[in-house]
Design a protein around this motif. Structure first.
Motif, mmCIF file in Angstrom:
data_model
loop_
_atom_site.group_PDB
_atom_site.id
_atom_site.type_symbol
_atom_site.label_atom_id
_atom_site.label_comp_id
_atom_site.label_asym_id
_atom_site.label_seq_id
_atom_site.Cartn_x
_atom_site.Cartn_y
_atom_site.Cartn_z
ATOM 1 N N THR A 89 7.273 -44.684 -21.529
ATOM 2 C CA THR A 89 7.214 -44.651 -20.059
ATOM 3 C C THR A 89 6.684 -43.316 -19.555
ATOM 4 O OG1 THR A 89 9.491 -43.845 -19.874
ATOM 5 C CG2 THR A 89 9.160 -46.227 -19.832
ATOM 6 N N ASP A 118 12.607 -46.575 -10.167
ATOM 7 C CA ASP A 118 12.890 -45.605 -11.223
ATOM 8 C C ASP A 118 13.738 -46.229 -12.337
ATOM 9 O OD1 ASP A 118 12.559 -43.147 -12.386
ATOM 10 O OD2 ASP A 118 14.390 -42.304 -11.534
ATOM 11 N N GLU A 119 13.335 -47.428 -12.764
ATOM 12 C CA GLU A 119 14.091 -48.155 -13.800
ATOM 13 C C GLU A 119 14.100 -47.358 -15.108
ATOM 14 O OE1 GLU A 119 12.540 -51.152 -10.879
ATOM 15 O OE2 GLU A 119 11.661 -49.469 -11.983
ATOM 16 N N LYS A 177 4.822 -51.716 -13.663
ATOM 17 C CA LYS A 177 4.935 -50.660 -12.650
ATOM 18 C C LYS A 177 6.385 -50.528 -12.219
ATOM 19 C CE LYS A 177 3.233 -49.179 -8.133
ATOM 20 N NZ LYS A 177 3.210 -47.771 -8.536
ATOM 21 N N LYS A 178 6.892 -49.312 -12.303
ATOM 22 C CA LYS A 178 8.273 -49.074 -11.873
ATOM 23 C C LYS A 178 8.375 -49.214 -10.362
ATOM 24 C CE LYS A 178 9.506 -45.770 -15.516
ATOM 25 N NZ LYS A 178 9.975 -44.393 -15.772
ATOM 26 N N LYS A 179 9.494 -49.743 -9.932
ATOM 27 C CA LYS A 179 9.726 -49.866 -8.490
ATOM 28 C C LYS A 179 10.892 -48.989 -8.033
ATOM 29 C CE LYS A 179 6.527 -52.930 -7.481
ATOM 30 N NZ LYS A 179 6.776 -54.230 -6.898
ATOM 31 N N GLY A 197 5.870 -48.347 -17.189
ATOM 32 C CA GLY A 197 6.421 -48.557 -18.525
ATOM 33 C C GLY A 197 5.430 -49.369 -19.343
ATOM 34 N N LEU A 200 13.684 -51.624 -18.554
ATOM 35 C CA LEU A 200 12.328 -52.148 -18.709
ATOM 36 C C LEU A 200 12.163 -52.918 -20.010
ATOM 37 C CD1 LEU A 200 10.194 -49.118 -17.458
ATOM 38 C CD2 LEU A 200 10.631 -51.237 -16.244
ATOM 39 N N VAL A 224 10.097 -54.990 -10.603
ATOM 40 C CA VAL A 224 8.882 -54.816 -11.390
ATOM 41 C C VAL A 224 8.173 -56.167 -11.457
ATOM 42 C CG1 VAL A 224 9.790 -52.918 -12.758
ATOM 43 C CG2 VAL A 224 10.083 -55.244 -13.575
ATOM 44 N N SER A 274 5.603 -43.397 -13.441
ATOM 45 C CA SER A 274 5.306 -44.562 -12.614
ATOM 46 C C SER A 274 5.272 -45.894 -13.348
ATOM 47 C CB SER A 274 3.946 -44.373 -11.926
ATOM 48 O OG SER A 274 3.909 -43.156 -11.228
ATOM 49 N N ASP A 287 14.331 -46.775 -19.325
ATOM 50 C CA ASP A 287 13.626 -47.382 -20.462
ATOM 51 C C ASP A 287 14.354 -48.638 -20.940
ATOM 52 O OD1 ASP A 287 12.025 -45.193 -20.219
ATOM 53 O OD2 ASP A 287 12.240 -44.493 -22.272
#
Length: 600
Positions: free
Chosen positions: A263, A293-294, A289-291, A268, A299, A93, A266, A296
C-alpha cells in the motif's frame, strides 16, 4: 435527523456479527461495513476523533443506520463484498466486477472441442480459468494442439452420422492437425484419453502426460518405428520445456491461493497467485483506491473474498502475510520459511512491481494524480502535518576553505523551480565554518521572505547532520518560525534523516519515491552550489591576473577565456593567436605583460 436519533439507533443495535449500512439525509447509501460486534463497531465511529478527514465527513453525513445480522464473521465478509459491488457506496473502496476474463472451454459433446471463450454457457461444459490475459490462453492452447490433435469443426459427431458417412475429412486431417473422427478414423475412447490429458495439463499436472508419451516412445522404438518415436520425443521435449518454465516451487504444493498486499497513502495493490502442482496457473494484481484510510488487513481481507469469487477459486489453502478471516473450510497459512515463504515473497514482488508500473504510467497519463500521490506519500513518510508542496534545500560550498558560498534550491510539487533558486555569498563568517554559514544563510533567506511577505515553504532540508540542523534552528528561533516550518537534516548516508529534538534518525526505504525526491533535491543543491563556487573562484582569478593588465577590461577577458579556456593557455599563446581574438593592440599589451612576469 438529530444526533440524539443516531445515538438511539446505535443503542438498539445487537452485539452480533453482521453488516451495517450508513445512509445520509436523502436516504442515499454512504458506506457498507462488517463487524464481529455491530454495536461496538458502529459506536466507535461516533466515540472518537478521526485522523482521516474523509472519515470525519462521513460521520457528519450519517443520518440512518441499518444492519443485517448474520451467523458468523465469514458470512459478514461475503455479504459486505456483495453489497459493495451491487451498490458501490461513495465511501467504500471500489470493487469492479469484471466478467470479461477469458476461459478455456472443453465442450460437453462427443469428441469435445477445446477453445477459448469469454462467455460461460451452463450446458455441462468444463471451463478452466478465468485467465488474466488472452496471451496466457493462446500459449496453453498452442501447447495442447502441439501435443494432441483435436478437431476444430463444429459438426455433430453422433454415432449415426459418422456411421452413415455424413461428413468428409477436411484439410486439418491432411495436415496432421486432426485424426479424422468425423470419418471414424479415431475412436471416441482414444479421443477422450487426449481430453483427459488436456484436463490435467490445464490443472498444472504434467506428470501423467509425460509418463504416457515416454511409454509410447519406448514402444515405437522397440518396434523399430523410429520416425514415430522421434515425433513423440519432440512432444516430450515441448512438454518438459513448458513444465520447466511454469514450475517455480515444490510440485507437492498444489491447489493453493497466495495473496499479498502493498500500500501507499492512496492505494492498495493486492497480488493473487494460484498454484497447481508447483506451477503458477494464474497471476493477477488488483488496485484498490483507499477511501477512509483503510488498513492493509482490511484491504487484503476484502480483496481475498473478491478475487476468490471473481476467479471461482475452490482452493482449500491460502498463503497470506498476516492473519485474516476467510470463508469456512479454508486453511490460512502465514509462511515464515521454505517453499511457502518463497512463493509469498514472489507475490509481494509482483505487487510491488505492479505499483511501480502504475507510478510510471501515472507520470505519463495522469501527472496530477501522480503529483498528488507523491505529495501524500512524502507527507506520510516524513511525518509531516501537511503536504510538502514547497520544499527548499540548502548546501554550503567552501572548497579548501576559500570563497565560502551557499545555495538554496526550490522544489514545487515535487519538481525543480529553477527561477526560485538563490545563491548566497557568506558575509559574516570568517574561515570554513559550515555551522555558522548555514545559520547565516537560513536567517537571511527567511528574513527576506517574511519582509517581502512571500510564501514560506512547508519543508526545509539542510544538507548536513545534527550540527547544521541545530544552527538552522537558531535562525528559525530568531525569526519566530520554529514549529511553523518543518525542517530536517540529511546526513552523508542519504537514508538517515535528522529531526529537531530527536536523537534517533529516521531511516527511509532506499527504493522509496520520497527518498528519490530528497536525493534529487540534495544533488541539485550540491550542483548549484558548486557551480556558483567555481564561478566565484574564476572571477577572483580573473581579478588578480588578467584584469590587472593595464588597458584590458572585463569584456576582453571573457573573450580570451571563451577561446583559450584558461589564463595559463593565454600566457603560453603566440602574439598572432591572441591578436585573432582581441586585435593587435590588446594582444601586444597581453604579451608584454606575460613576458615581463616571466623575466621577474
Amino acid at each position: 435527523m438529530e444526533d440524539s436519533s443516531v445515538k438511539l439507533q446505535i443503542s438498539t443495535l445487537p452485539s452480533s456479527p453482521g453488516v451495517y449500512q450508513y445512509y445520509d439525509k436523502d436516504d442515499k447509501l454512504l458506506y457498507v461495513g462488517k463487524a464481529i460486534n455491530l454495536k461496538k463497531r458502529v459506536a466507535s465511529y461516533f466515540n472518537k476523533e478521526h485522523d482521516n478527514a474523509r472519515t470525519r465527513l462521513l460521520v457528519k453525513k450519517i443520518r440512518t443506520i441499518r444492519h443485517i445480522v448474520v451467523d458468523t464473521e465469514t458470512d459478514a465478509l461475503l455479504l459486505e463484498n456483495n453489497l459493495i459491488k451491487k451498490y458501490q457506496p461513495r465511501y467504500n473502496v471500489l470493487l469492479k466486477d469484471d466478467k470479461t476474463y477469458p476461459w478455456i472451454c472443453i465442450k460437453n459433446e462427443r469428441f469435445s472441442r477445446v477453445f477459448p471463450t469469454r462467455k460461460m454457457i451452463r450446458d455441462g461444459s468444463e471451463y478452466f480459468g478465468p485467465y488474466t490475459s488472452m496471451r496466457t490462453v493462446h500459449i496453453l492452447l498452442d501447447l495442447i494442439k502441439g501435443l494432441y490433435p483435436l478437431r476444430t469443426c463444429n459438426y455433430d459427431l453422433s454415432e449415426e452420422k459418422i456411421r452413415t458417412g455424413k461428413y468428409k475429412v477436411c484439410l486439418e486431417y491432411h495436415l496432421g492437425n486432426c485424426l479424422g473422427p468425423c470419418e471414424g478414423h479415431q475412436s471416441e475412447k482414444s479421443y477422450n484419453e487426449s481430453i483427459e490429458a488436456i484436463r490435467n495439463i490445464l490443472k498444472g499436472n504434467f506428470k501423467e502426460s509425460l509418463v504416457d508419451f515416454k511409454k509410447q516412445m519406448t514402444q515405437y522404438a522397440s518396434n523399430m518405428e523410429f520416425e514415430e518415436a522421434q515425433r513423440v520425443k519432440e512432444k516430450i521435449v515441448i512438454l518438459e520445456n513448458y513444465q520447466a518454465k511454469s514450475t517455480i516451487i515444490n510440485p507437492k504444493i498444489n491447489n493453493v491461493d497466495v495473496f499479498s498486499v502493498v500500500t501507499d497513502e492512496s492505494f492498495g495493490y493486492i497480488n493473487y497467485l494460484q498454484i497447481s502442482y508447483g506451477s503458477i496457473i494464474r497471476s493477477h494484481t488488483m488496485e484498490i483506491k483507499k477511501k477512509l484510510d483503510e488498513s492493509d488487513k482490511e484491504l487484503l481481507q476484502l480483496a481475498v473474498i473478491e478475487l476468490r469469487q471473481r476467479f471461482q477459486s475452490i482452493c482449500k489453502e491460502i498463503y497470506v502475510p498476516f492473519s485474516i478471516t476467510v470463508e469456512e473450510g479454508v486453511k490460512v497459512y502465514i509462511p515464515k520459511a521454505g517453499d511457502k515463504k518463497h512463493i509469498l515473497d514472489l507475490s509481494i514482488r509482483n505487487a510491488k512491481y505492479f505499483r511501480m508500473e502504475r507510478f510510471k504510467q501515472a507520470k505519463i497519463v495522469d501527472p496530477d494524480r501522480h503529483e498528488k500521490r507523491i505529495m501524500a506519500q512524502m507527507k506520510k513518510d516524513l511525518r509531516l502535518t501537511e503536504e510538502p508542496r514547497h520544499i527548499e534545500c540548502f548546501d554550503n560550498s567552501n572548497i579548501q576553505g576559500t570563497n565560502a558560498v551557499a545555495a538554496c534550491v526550490v522544489f514545487k510539487n515535487g519538481k525543480p523551480s529553477k527561477k526560485d533558486y538563490r545563491k548566497f555569498n557568506i558575509k559574516t563568517v570568517v574561515g570554513p565554518d559550515d555551522f555558522a554559514s548555514m545559520e547565516e544563510v537560513v536567517y537571511r533567506r527567511y528574513k527576506r521572505l517574511k519582509e517581502e511577505e512571500q510564501p514560506l515553504p512547508q519543508l526545509i532540508i539542510i544538507d548536513g547532520g545534527k550540527g547544521q540542523l541545530s544552527s538552522s534552528l537558531k535562525s528559525l528561533d530568531k525569526l519566530g518560525l520554529r514549529g511553523k516550518i518543518a525542517i530536517i537534516g540529511i546526513a552523508k548516508r542519504l537514508e538517515e534523516l535528522f529531526y529537531p529534538d530527536d536523537p534517533i534518525p529516521l531511516y527511509l526505504d532506499k527504493k522509496s519515491e520520497t527518498l528519490k525526491i530528497i536525493q534529487q533535491l540534495r544533488n541539485e543543491a550540491h550542483r548549484f552550489g558548486i557551480s556558483f563556487h567555481r564561478l566565484k573562484r574564476s572571477k577572483e582569478a580573473l581579478n588578480t591576473e588578467l584584469e590587472s593588465i593595464p588597458g584590458i577590461g572585463e569584456k576582453t577577458v571573457v573573450e580570451l577565456l571563451s577561446h583559450f579556456k584558461s589564463s595559463k593557455r593565454i600566457a603560453a599563446a603566440e602574439f598572432d593567436e591572441i591578436a585573432k581574438v582581441v586585435g593587435s593592440s590588446r594582444a601586444k599589451k597581453i604579451v608584454t605583460y606575460f613576458n615581463s612576469t616571466k623575466t621577474e
